[in-house]
Design an enzyme around this catalytic site. Structure first.
Site, PDB file in Angstrom:
ATOM      1  N   SER A 190      43.262  48.359 -19.156  1.00  0.00           N
ATOM      2  CA  SER A 190      41.970  48.006 -19.759  1.00  0.00           C
ATOM      3  C   SER A 190      41.915  48.482 -21.201  1.00  0.00           C
ATOM      4  O   SER A 190      42.400  49.580 -21.520  1.00  0.00           O
ATOM      5  CB  SER A 190      40.815  48.653 -18.982  1.00  0.00           C
ATOM      6  N   GLY A 234      47.611  53.965 -19.126  1.00  0.00           N
ATOM      7  CA  GLY A 234      48.812  53.257 -18.673  1.00  0.00           C
ATOM      8  C   GLY A 234      49.377  53.883 -17.416  1.00  0.00           C
ATOM      9  O   GLY A 234      50.344  54.654 -17.478  1.00  0.00           O
ATOM     10  N   TYR A 235      48.756  53.571 -16.279  1.00  0.00           N
ATOM     11  CA  TYR A 235      49.283  54.059 -14.992  1.00  0.00           C
ATOM     12  C   TYR A 235      49.954  52.899 -14.239  1.00  0.00           C
ATOM     13  O   TYR A 235      51.130  52.952 -13.924  1.00  0.00           O
ATOM     14  CB  TYR A 235      48.154  54.597 -14.096  1.00  0.00           C
ATOM     15  N   SER A 236      49.160  51.835 -13.913  1.00  0.00           N
ATOM     16  CA  SER A 236      49.644  50.784 -13.010  1.00  0.00           C
ATOM     17  C   SER A 236      50.808  49.996 -13.598  1.00  0.00           C
ATOM     18  O   SER A 236      50.867  49.762 -14.807  1.00  0.00           O
ATOM     19  CB  SER A 236      48.509  49.800 -12.702  1.00  0.00           C
ATOM     20  N   GLU A 276      37.728  60.223 -13.182  1.00  0.00           N
ATOM     21  CA  GLU A 276      37.410  58.791 -13.232  1.00  0.00           C
ATOM     22  C   GLU A 276      36.536  58.424 -12.031  1.00  0.00           C
ATOM     23  O   GLU A 276      35.525  57.750 -12.160  1.00  0.00           O
ATOM     24  CB  GLU A 276      38.705  57.963 -13.210  1.00  0.00           C
TER      25      GLU A 276
HETATM   26  C1  FAD Z   1      39.150  45.600 -13.623  1.00  0.00           C
HETATM   27  C2  FAD Z   1      40.368  46.457 -13.460  1.00  0.00           C
HETATM   28  C3  FAD Z   1      40.693  47.374 -14.448  1.00  0.00           C
HETATM   29  C4  FAD Z   1      41.845  48.159 -14.308  1.00  0.00           C
HETATM   30  N1  FAD Z   1      42.163  49.014 -15.320  1.00  0.00           N
HETATM   31  C5  FAD Z   1      43.308  49.738 -15.227  1.00  0.00           C
HETATM   32  C6  FAD Z   1      43.717  50.570 -16.306  1.00  0.00           C
HETATM   33  O1  FAD Z   1      43.019  50.684 -17.327  1.00  0.00           O
HETATM   34  N2  FAD Z   1      44.881  51.229 -16.205  1.00  0.00           N
HETATM   35  C7  FAD Z   1      45.667  51.158 -15.089  1.00  0.00           C
HETATM   36  O2  FAD Z   1      46.708  51.815 -15.047  1.00  0.00           O
HETATM   37  N3  FAD Z   1      45.321  50.356 -14.047  1.00  0.00           N
HETATM   38  C8  FAD Z   1      44.164  49.649 -14.104  1.00  0.00           C
HETATM   39  N4  FAD Z   1      43.811  48.817 -13.064  1.00  0.00           N
HETATM   40  C9  FAD Z   1      44.727  48.655 -11.951  1.00  0.00           C
HETATM   41  C10 FAD Z   1      44.239  49.289 -10.651  1.00  0.00           C
HETATM   42  O3  FAD Z   1      44.289  50.700 -10.727  1.00  0.00           O
HETATM   43  C11 FAD Z   1      45.140  48.712  -9.553  1.00  0.00           C
HETATM   44  O4  FAD Z   1      44.898  47.311  -9.498  1.00  0.00           O
HETATM   45  C12 FAD Z   1      44.809  49.334  -8.226  1.00  0.00           C
HETATM   46  O5  FAD Z   1      45.241  50.676  -8.197  1.00  0.00           O
HETATM   47  C13 FAD Z   1      45.482  48.549  -7.072  1.00  0.00           C
HETATM   48  O6  FAD Z   1      46.832  48.356  -7.310  1.00  0.00           O
HETATM   49  P1  FAD Z   1      47.502  46.898  -7.165  1.00  0.00           P
HETATM   50  O7  FAD Z   1      46.717  45.953  -7.996  1.00  0.00           O
HETATM   51  O8  FAD Z   1      48.957  47.051  -7.439  1.00  0.00           O
HETATM   52  O9  FAD Z   1      47.262  46.484  -5.652  1.00  0.00           O
HETATM   53  P2  FAD Z   1      48.113  46.953  -4.402  1.00  0.00           P
HETATM   54  O10 FAD Z   1      48.396  48.406  -4.503  1.00  0.00           O
HETATM   55  O11 FAD Z   1      49.275  46.038  -4.234  1.00  0.00           O
HETATM   56  O12 FAD Z   1      47.067  46.730  -3.225  1.00  0.00           O
HETATM   57  C14 FAD Z   1      46.832  45.440  -2.643  1.00  0.00           C
HETATM   58  C15 FAD Z   1      45.990  45.641  -1.376  1.00  0.00           C
HETATM   59  O13 FAD Z   1      46.702  46.430  -0.428  1.00  0.00           O
HETATM   60  C16 FAD Z   1      45.943  47.568  -0.030  1.00  0.00           C
HETATM   61  N5  FAD Z   1      46.836  48.726   0.134  1.00  0.00           N
HETATM   62  C17 FAD Z   1      47.855  49.087  -0.668  1.00  0.00           C
HETATM   63  N6  FAD Z   1      48.431  50.218  -0.196  1.00  0.00           N
HETATM   64  C18 FAD Z   1      47.745  50.576   0.915  1.00  0.00           C
HETATM   65  C19 FAD Z   1      47.850  51.659   1.840  1.00  0.00           C
HETATM   66  N7  FAD Z   1      48.780  52.612   1.712  1.00  0.00           N
HETATM   67  N8  FAD Z   1      46.969  51.724   2.873  1.00  0.00           N
HETATM   68  C20 FAD Z   1      46.007  50.775   3.022  1.00  0.00           C
HETATM   69  N9  FAD Z   1      45.880  49.718   2.187  1.00  0.00           N
HETATM   70  C21 FAD Z   1      46.725  49.624   1.147  1.00  0.00           C
HETATM   71  C22 FAD Z   1      44.982  47.819  -1.186  1.00  0.00           C
HETATM   72  O14 FAD Z   1      43.807  48.497  -0.760  1.00  0.00           O
HETATM   73  C23 FAD Z   1      44.677  46.392  -1.653  1.00  0.00           C
HETATM   74  O15 FAD Z   1      43.664  45.844  -0.844  1.00  0.00           O
HETATM   75  C24 FAD Z   1      42.665  48.034 -13.169  1.00  0.00           C
HETATM   76  C25 FAD Z   1      42.328  47.104 -12.174  1.00  0.00           C
HETATM   77  C26 FAD Z   1      41.190  46.323 -12.315  1.00  0.00           C
HETATM   78  C27 FAD Z   1      40.866  45.331 -11.242  1.00  0.00           C
END
Ligand code: FAD
Length: 387
Positions: A155, A121-123, A239
């Site tokens: 997940s 539970g991070y995001s 990870e």
């Molecule tokens: C299949 C899957 C499984 C997952 N499982 C888990 C899980 O078990 N637990 C959990 O906690 N999370 C999980 N996640 C979440 C994942 O860690 C986040 O989706 C990821 O960190 C991106 O965050 P966001 O979706 O908020 O996108 P955002 O952070 O909003 O990013 C959107 C876009 O902006 C770009 N961006 C954002 N900030 C910057 C920056 N500073 N510089 C350049 N570009 C930038 C990103 O690269 C991306 O292209 C999962 C995601 C997926 C797809």
């Protein structure tokens, strides 16, 4: 770098090869109860958590033995060593590094035995890449923390017994990385609601998780109060290093090459098409680069230094390959790619189609997006300025 194996390491490699030959033959794989028997045998050999301390049920192995085991199993396309995926890959290592003695005894043997799943539970809806801006709140109340807030993209949440949860315990810190606390929370605690999210492949392996006045015993805190960021950085390095394992990719590329050799494309075999040959060669070169990078990480580990930002390099390459190899399979198969198990695509490798094409976000976005890996490489490895 001198990776010549010692006689003891050579003997261990031979032992693993002999085991694999006997237990992963095509006939063995078809036998009823194959997976259960595999899991039991590798656990009995202490190959699950092979480098974890023996006192908690691990194998107590050295780094090289661990590498030999992983390589030989990946080459053979072996099933996983355990079913508690996140527990084995990063929750367990984080508990080994930051857990109390009680926590180690309580959780590590269960993870090794795959007794139940863990989720992460991070995001949060507003905190993904910028994870340190997270808002899920935990307030200390006597011997407990009271948690309120929301997580997303969690997940395996619907199948997990425990969650490793990042919460904000202090709103008034100068640095946003301070004031974050890591809690280990039982998913059946009153006040937790899991709402599955469907992905584009039609599966609901991740979910939103809501916390309303969830009471967590303070003894379930992992690491110090307000110092949860360090726990997460360590867990994320594990990870990313897990995602970046190379031997499995070699295997995958070999299967794409076989597919190209066995599929006609524009009047001749796909493997004879210059554009496809170029893409195969590029993938091979990247995988070789990853292998050499992996040896750099290995050198660090052999010197007893912790893994950190450099695992982002292979995570970035792995993300590219996840999309590229899936796309290449579609190109080689043409229309046949839409019928993964039919006569239209007789040589289609069933794993490559869904994993490579529809499930790429797991590898590409999970564990941090490619842009974020680029930022990490630029700032922490190359020392480039932030703006
Ligand atoms: C299949 C899957 C499984 C997952 N499982 C888990 C899980 O078990 N637990 C959990 O906690 N999370 C999980 N996640 C979440 C994942 O860690 C986040 O989706 C990821 O960190 C991106 O965050 P966001 O979706 O908020 O996108 P955002 O952070 O909003 O990013 C959107 C876009 O902006 C770009 N961006 C954002 N900030 C910057 C920056 N500073 N510089 C350049 N570009 C930038 C990103 O690269 C991306 O292209 C999962 C995601 C997926 C797809």
């Amino acid at each position: 770098m001198d990776f010549k194996l010692s006689p003891g390491e050579e003997a261990f490699r031979d032992e693993v090869r002999a085991f694999v030959e006997e237990n992963l033959s095509p006939e063995a794989r078809k036998s009823p109860g194959f997976l259960a028997s595999w899991l039991k045998q590798v656990r009995e050999r202490h190959w699950v958590g092979f480098d974890w301390p023996e006192e908690y049920g691990g194998g107590g192995s050295g780094v090289m033995e661990q590498v030999i085991l992983k390589e030989e199993l990946a080459k053979a396309g072996a099933p996983p060593l355990g079913l508690c995926i996140m527990g084995l890959q990063w929750v367990g290592p984080a508990i080994i590094e930051y857990g109390t003695e009680e926590q180690k005894k309580r959780f590590l043997p269960d993870i090794l035995d795959s007794k139940y799943q863990w989720c992460t539970g991070y995001s949060e809806p507003g905190s993904g890449s910028d994870l340190a801006s997270l808002q899920c709140r935990a307030v200390r109340d006597g011997d407990e923390y009271v948690v309120n807030g929301q997580k997303i993209w969690t997940s395996l949440a619907a199948w997990s017994k425990w969650i490793i949860l990042l919460t904000r315990t202090d709103l008034n810190t100068e640095d946003k990385h301070d004031g974050i606390t890591c809690l280990l929370v039982e998913m059946d605690s009153p006040g937790i609601e899991v709402r599955p999210i469907k992905n584009m492949a039609g599966s609901s392996h991740f979910a939103e998780v809501f916390f309303e006045n969830v009471r967590v015993p303070a003894e379930n805190r992992l690491g110090d109060d307000g110092k949860g960021w360090a726990v997460t950085v360590s867990a994320l390095a594990h990870e990313r290093s897990g995602i970046s394992e190379v031997a499995g990719l070699v295997n995958q590329l070999e299967r794409v090459v076989e597919l190209a050799k066995g599929t006609r494309h524009n009047g001749r075999m796909a493997s004879e098409q210059p554009s496809i040959r170029r893409r195969l060669a590029k993938a091979d070169t990247i995988i070789e680069g990853m292998r050499l990078n992996g040896q750099r990480f290995l050198t660090k580990q052999l010197r007893g230094e912790p893994l950190s930002s450099e695992t982002s390099i292979n995570k970035l390459h792995r993300a590219f390959l996840a999309i590229e190899l899936g796309d290449l399979v579609l190109e080689i198969q043409g229309h046949g790619s839409q019928y993964p198990s039919s006569a239209h695509a007789p040589s289609m490798d069933r794993d490559l189609w869904p994993n490579g094409v529809l499930d790429w976000p797991t590898v590409v976005i999970g564990g941090g997006t490619p842009n974020i890996q680029r930022n990490i490489i630029a700032e922490r490895i190359l020392g480039l300025p932030k703006d």
